[in-house]
Write an enzyme that holds these catalytic residues in place. Structure first.
Site, mmCIF file in Angstrom:
data_model
loop_
_atom_site.group_PDB
_atom_site.id
_atom_site.type_symbol
_atom_site.label_atom_id
_atom_site.label_comp_id
_atom_site.label_asym_id
_atom_site.label_seq_id
_atom_site.Cartn_x
_atom_site.Cartn_y
_atom_site.Cartn_z
ATOM 1 N N HIS A 258 36.038 -36.679 146.578
ATOM 2 C CA HIS A 258 37.570 -36.376 146.077
ATOM 3 C C HIS A 258 37.323 -36.621 144.531
ATOM 4 O O HIS A 258 36.614 -37.408 144.122
ATOM 5 C CB HIS A 258 38.529 -37.390 146.785
ATOM 6 N N ARG A 277 29.969 -42.466 142.341
ATOM 7 C CA ARG A 277 30.117 -41.100 141.620
ATOM 8 C C ARG A 277 29.177 -40.133 141.925
ATOM 9 O O ARG A 277 28.035 -40.114 142.197
ATOM 10 C CB ARG A 277 30.259 -41.115 140.258
#
Length: 401
Positions: A258, A277
């Site tokens: 997301h 990440r």
């Protein structure tokens, strides 16, 4: 009950105007990304106790059972298990995922055993907690959330007309979702700078061509222009682009890729710093650990809408017990509302004026104002406006996701 004095975090992706407009303050030209409410050590709220302002984290540390209640301490330890934020994005945040409880605990122990300092830039696990999140839109809100069905991504990639994408397009069209998404996602993160430049140019060209996919390509191109040449850009085309209207929400469970793109919202999360990440970042990306954490499954449209209870409280359902977020929309003529419960609460006003009373304290909140309510305290609410209520869910009733 304590009025909270909160800290604004000035991350580069933040809007310079959205939070000041909500809070009724003058913008200073700097990005104002997040307003934190809670006891997270990174920016704990402050409360007035004993005639002076003190960090809420220290208040809870001194008397966890009195502040949080026995049930919360038994379940989560002597800490407030959730963090509330006002989040104002004006540019894309990093594409990221969060670990599940077992993955977070194992990763934290593993990095401790390797002697990696907690503040090291290449450290992935800052604590042993998972980090589910939910964001409720206060304005129109855009974000990336969850994998698209692979055939949809294949159609987008084919329209870019890049021959070297053909093997991934075939895989996304013919293989099962899990291996297809895994193969494409991991390959996209390892594209060479030359391939990434070609991809960005093709995406920009597709966003400028007339046709049925033009608007869709324009959304992804907006992300690409914010992060030109970033390995996460091709991966975004595997992820749904979602637009929320005010009052709608996204729930972000473990392993779900997301990235918030633009808008103002109320965010609640488990109080953790564990972020893996994938891209759209200049920070550390641990690809092997990322691929162990991502859930390679196509997701249905992930929009969450509140469920109205018999007493008018609108609850945003989430499959975790670290937090429970609800909303009270108070209109003219509404009577006194009593909020009680054995668990700690944070109450946040986002619109209007509400008066809260918890004997002997009385606090008037306007937009952006918030209070902390220790476990077991009863609060009465009068006035008109919107009040968000954050607490924990009853323990033992829900499973972690």
């Amino acid at each position: 009950m304590d009025r909270l004095v909160n800290t604004v975090r000035a991350y580069p992706w933040g809007s310079p105007t959205a939070l000041p407009a909500l809070l009724g303050t003058a913008p200073d030209g700097s990005p104002q990304a997040e307003l934190w409410m809670g006891a997270h050590p990174g920016a704990p709220s402050r409360v007035e106790r004993g005639g002076r302002l003190r960090g809420l984290d220290r208040i809870i540390e001194e008397d966890p059972h009195g502040e949080l209640g026995d049930a919360v301490v038994r379940r989560f330890g002597p800490r407030l298990p959730f963090l509330v934020k006002l989040l104002a994005a004006d540019a894309p945040l990093s594409l990221q995922v969060h670990p599940d409880p077992a993955g977070a605990a194992a990763g934290y122990a593993r990095e401790n055993a390797r002697g990696i300092p907690l503040d090291a830039p290449h450290r992935t696990y800052r604590d042993p907690q998972h980090k589910p999140e939910m964001i409720v839109a206060l304005t129109s809100f855009e974000g990336l959330c969850g994998f698209r069905p692979p055939h949809e991504s294949a159609g987008l990639l084919a329209a870019l007309d890049l021959d070297w994408l053909d093997p991934y397009i075939r895989t996304l069209r013919s293989a099962r979702a899990e291996p297809a998404l895994r193969e494409a996602f991991s390959a996209f993160l390892s594209f060479s700078p030359g391939r990434l430049a070609e991809f960005g140019e093709a995406l920009s060209a597709a966003a400028g061509r007339n046709g049925p996919l033009r608007e869709e390509f324009a959304r992804y191109d907006k992300v690409a222009r914010a992060w030109p040449g970033d390995p996460g850009v091709p991966a975004t085309l595997l992820v749904r682009y979602v637009r929320l209207t005010p009052g709608e929400a996204l729930y972000l469970g473990a392993g779900v890729p997301h990235a918030y793109v633009r808008g103002l919202g109320v965010e609640i999360m488990a109080a953790s710093d564990n972020v893996l990440r994938c891209g759209l970042t200049d920070k550390h990306v641990d690809v092997p650990e990322l691929l162990r954490t991502v859930r390679f499954a196509a997701s249905p449209t992930p929009v969450v809408r509140p469920v109205r209870t018999a007493d008018g409280e609108e609850v945003y359902p989430a499959p975790v017990d670290d937090f429970r977020l609800s909303r009270l929309v108070r209109r003219a003529g509404d009577g006194v509302r009593v909020l009680s419960g054995p668990r700690p609460q944070i109450l946040l006003c986002t619109e209007g004026t509400v008066r809260l009373t918890a004997t002997p304290d009385e606090v008037v909140l306007t937009a952006g104002g918030s209070v902390y309510v220790p476990a077991g305290e009863e609060v009465t609410v009068v006035g008109t406006g919107t009040l968000f209520r954050a607490t924990t869910a009853p323990g033992g009733q829900l499973n972690h996701n």
